[in-house]
Design an enzyme around this catalytic site. Structure first.
Site, mmCIF file in Angstrom:
data_model
loop_
_atom_site.group_PDB
_atom_site.id
_atom_site.type_symbol
_atom_site.label_atom_id
_atom_site.label_comp_id
_atom_site.label_asym_id
_atom_site.label_seq_id
_atom_site.Cartn_x
_atom_site.Cartn_y
_atom_site.Cartn_z
ATOM 1 C CB SER A 187 -0.871 0.031 1.260
ATOM 2 O OG SER A 187 -1.438 1.310 1.437
ATOM 3 C CE1 TYR A 239 -3.568 -2.048 5.230
ATOM 4 C CE2 TYR A 239 -2.806 0.117 4.538
ATOM 5 C CZ TYR A 239 -3.422 -1.089 4.245
ATOM 6 O OH TYR A 239 -3.883 -1.326 2.971
#
Ligand SMILES: NC(=O)c1ccc[n+]([C@@H]2O[C@H](COP(=O)([O-])OP(=O)(O)OC[C@H]3O[C@@H](n4cnc5c(N)ncnc54)[C@H](O)[C@@H]3O)[C@@H](O)[C@H]2O)c1
Length: 247
Positions: A142, A155
């Site tokens: 990501s 994350y």
């Protein structure tokens, strides 16, 4: 031209969102699919829809954090189709919270799915690919792993870690004909981002030079590129698919 004709591809987290879109793009290019998801109903529905559209697809319930289940998933692909050509590690979760409120359990959960899950996928897929001196692994990172985003210490760390393990594995496997690359999507319209508060969505959107979110299939076509021979001289690469956000 069908880019994955007769090739077998496992896609994790393929019950919905980006994984499902990758499966659809791969199916249109002739791949035989193993649709894996921790949610068995979603995996079954996805495989059924793909089969209805003329693709060969089988569903497997697999939690990517459980070693035996990942080993079993790879075994199913090889047993059913005789080979494994492509692995897309896409399964993912978010447990967003500020440092002040995030719990260690939320931190570990995100590490487990993204880091351990992606690592287990490579560990069990690579031997089959090495043996045949051919294979492509695509790990979904990501843009959060590149720039770090507030509320995502877990994350961002996990997705940066996916880049590190992608490059390490790429170096280990290159001489055996196995390529390992990663994609860093930006803002993609899925259930994961539909859960964002409207003001957070708008703030993210404001940072996208192209002025819109990606549709999941726009990640699918880049995954197709990395999974196919179109990218035959690429390994250890990290492709940003962000509409220019955080370039
Ligand atoms: N949506 C975005 O904007 C965006 C941006 C960058 C990266 N990503 C990444 O793309 C991937 C897909 O995200 P999405 O937006 O489609 O999310 P999503 O929530 O719509 O779908 C994720 C899928 O993964 C499955 N899953 C979750 N935990 C699992 C586990 N332990 N084992 C197997 N399957 C599991 C879920 O059941 C679900 O079907 C994730 O890795 C995510 O981090 C998404």
């Amino acid at each position: 031209m069908k880019l994955l004709d007769g090739r077998t591809a496992i896609i994790t987290g393929a019950g919905q969102g980006i994984g499902l879109a990758i499966a659809g793009v791969f199916a249109a290019h002739g791949a035989r699919l193993v649709v894996a998801d921790v949610n068995p109903d979603a995996a079954d529905a996805a495989a059924e829809a793909l089969s209805d559209s003329g693709a060969q697809a089988v569903s497997v319930r697999c939690d990517v954090t459980v070693e035996e289940q990942v080993e079993g998933l790879v075994g199913t692909a090889v047993g059913r189709y005789g080979a494994l050509d492509v692995l897309v590690s896409n399964a993912g979760i978010t447990r967003d919270a500020t440092l002040r409120t995030m719990t260690a359990a939320q931190f570990r959960e995100v590490m487990d799915v993204h880091l351990l899950g992606t690592w287990l996928g490579m560990k069990y897929a690579a031997p089959h690919m090495r043996e045949r001196r051919s294979g492509a692994i695509v790990n979904i990172s990501s843009i959060s792993g590149k720039v770090g985003l507030p509320g995502q210490t877990n994350y961002s760390a996990a997705k940066a870690g996916v880049v590190g393990m992608t490059k390490a594995a790429a170096k280990e496997l290159a001489h055996r004909g196995v390529r390992v690359n990663a994609i860093q999507p930006g803002l993609v319209r899925t259930a994961m981002t539909e859960a964002l508060r409207p003001e957070v969505w708008q703030e993210k959107l404001a940072g996208v030079p192209m002025g819109r979110a990606a549709e999941p299939a726009e990640i699918g076509t880049v995954a197709l590129f990395l999974a196919s021979d179109l990218s035959s001289y690429m390994t250890g690469a990290v492709l940003e698919v962000t509409g220019g956000r955080h370039m």
